[in-house]
Design an enzyme around this catalytic site. Structure first.
Site, mmCIF file in Angstrom:
data_model
loop_
_atom_site.group_PDB
_atom_site.id
_atom_site.type_symbol
_atom_site.label_atom_id
_atom_site.label_comp_id
_atom_site.label_asym_id
_atom_site.label_seq_id
_atom_site.Cartn_x
_atom_site.Cartn_y
_atom_site.Cartn_z
ATOM 1 N N SER A 114 0.415 -1.093 -0.111
ATOM 2 C CA SER A 114 -0.118 -0.054 -0.462
ATOM 3 C C SER A 114 0.636 1.345 -0.041
ATOM 4 C CB SER A 114 -1.087 0.212 1.072
ATOM 5 O OG SER A 114 -1.200 -1.527 1.209
ATOM 6 N N ALA A 116 3.819 1.844 -0.620
ATOM 7 C CA ALA A 116 4.959 1.408 -2.747
ATOM 8 C C ALA A 116 3.726 2.288 -3.111
ATOM 9 C CB ALA A 116 5.386 -0.198 -2.972
ATOM 10 N N ASP A 157 7.959 2.769 5.716
ATOM 11 C CA ASP A 157 7.970 2.220 4.489
ATOM 12 C C ASP A 157 7.666 3.116 3.395
ATOM 13 O OD1 ASP A 157 5.316 2.509 5.942
ATOM 14 O OD2 ASP A 157 4.048 1.242 5.824
HETATM 15 O O1 PMV Z 1 4.006 -4.940 9.560
HETATM 16 P P1 PMV Z 1 4.728 -4.004 8.645
HETATM 17 O O2 PMV Z 1 5.816 -4.803 7.798
HETATM 18 O O3 PMV Z 1 4.276 -2.859 8.043
HETATM 19 O O4 PMV Z 1 5.537 -2.902 9.820
HETATM 20 C C1 PMV Z 1 4.514 -2.402 10.927
HETATM 21 C C2 PMV Z 1 5.987 -1.605 11.532
HETATM 22 C C3 PMV Z 1 4.973 -0.575 12.493
HETATM 23 O O5 PMV Z 1 6.788 -0.125 13.533
HETATM 24 C C4 PMV Z 1 4.709 -1.886 13.423
HETATM 25 C C5 PMV Z 1 4.432 -0.063 12.854
HETATM 26 C C6 PMV Z 1 5.337 1.778 11.965
HETATM 27 O O6 PMV Z 1 4.114 2.164 10.858
HETATM 28 O O7 PMV Z 1 6.315 1.766 12.332
#
Ligand code: PMV
Length: 323
Positions: A114, A116, A157
């Site tokens: 999402s 990306a 992300d």
């Molecule tokens: O579940 P993922 O891979 O999207 O990772 C979430 C990481 C968290 O630290 C729990 C949330 C965030 O936005 O940083």
């Protein structure tokens, strides 16, 4: 002639610092060579048209004036629609637009499709409408979009999708610094996890146990700082140790699962320097830091423990224009 463009952005894996990053501690994230691809074309109509067959969306159509107003947008369409709405509002443009998305990877893996997609849409629009947005501006607009859709998130992300490589990151993009990458093996548990509900679960626990959970966040932050230093000097043993410590701290937040533990212990037993869950936990992926000598054994052990080895390369390139 109306401009057409194709943009791609990488997925990501968290190496250190998940959850605590939501509370202002740093994390280390890496981009993976599995990409989301977005085609964008300006049209003469008054509609956003979207085709995203990977997430079951075909011939989705929405009047440009009504973007983002419906509450019951499907999740796959929502990120794209809100990204277009925010771009149009902030850059003062309005036009018919046709968008198609596809992904190298399944959205099940937790690689951040999402985010990306959001980044690739904003970059694509910036090209089509000749707005020449900087990486920082693409990050900010994408982060605003993701927060509007899913309410929670540090933006790690999005940073991985924009800049690529391996990055030391602080929430909201307060700090974004490239660091060295590590060779790794990634195992998928076969269990799909929901990041938002895990983030909310940790926040409930934090409300009940301010001192203890606050202390865990603090320790995770320190682990990340040490990991950053170990990456700098190339101390593999120490980095592996820090991964294992990070895993223990995540376990105490309640986000570990038996499936993750099985794969993590299998990887460690087969000679990985260290192994931990990657991302929100509750399923999805684990990551093991390996030497080239131990890679094959670690992969075999993960498979024998019931995991699926995902062949991804980390430290991949950030957003790019494909054509
Ligand atoms: O579940 P993922 O891979 O999207 O990772 C979430 C990481 C968290 O630290 C729990 C949330 C965030 O936005 O940083």
């Amino acid at each position: 002639m109306k401009k057409q463009i194709e943009v791609s952005a990488p997925g990501k894996l968290m190496l250190f610092g998940e959850h605590a990053v939501v509370y202002g501690r740093p994390c280390i994230v890496t981009a993976v060579d599995q990409r989301v691809r977005v085609g964008i074309e300006q049209t003469e109509s008054n509609f956003l048209e979207l085709n995203a067959p990977d997430v079951g969306i075909e011939r989705y159509r929405r009047n440009i004036k009504g973007l983002g107003v419906s509450e019951n947008l499907s999740k796959g369409a929502r990120f794209v629609e809100i990204a277009v709405k925010n771009f149009f509002q902030q850059l003062n443009v309005s036009s018919g637009i046709r968008i198609g998305t596809s992904s190298d990877f399944s959205s099940e893996f937790g690689f951040g499709s999402s985010s990306a997609v959001t980044v690739a849409v904003i970059k694509g629009l910036s090209e089509v409408f000749k707005k020449n947005l900087s990486k920082r501006e693409i990050f900010d607009l994408s982060y605003q979009t993701v927060l509007e859709v899913q309410k929670v998130g540090s933006g790690f992300d999005i940073a991985a999708a924009v800049w690529g490589g391996t990055i030391y990151f602080v929430k909201g993009g307060k700090v974004i610094k490239p660091v060295k990458n590590i060779p790794s093996v990634v195992g998928y548990t076969g269990v799909k996890a929901d990041t938002t509900s895990l983030v909310l679960m940790v926040s409930e626990l934090y409300k009940k146990q301010k001192v203890l959970i606050g202390g865990i966040f603090e320790m995770i932050g320190k682990t990340v700082e040490q990991a950053r230093r170990s990456l700098l000097v190339g101390d593999s043993r120490k980095l592996g140790e820090l991964m294992n410590i990070n895993q223990g701290l995540l376990d105490s937040l309640g986000v570990n699962t038996p499936e993750l533990s099985n794969l993590i212990f299998a990887a460690r037993g087969a000679g990985a320097y260290g192994a931990k869950l990657s991302g929100a936990g509750g399923g999805d992926c684990m990551i093991a830091f390996v030497s080239e000598d131990s890679r094959k054994n670690v992969e075999k052990a993960i498979k024998e423990a019931g995991g699926k080895v995902l062949r991804v390369k980390t430290g991949a390139e950030g957003i790019k224009i494909e054509k």
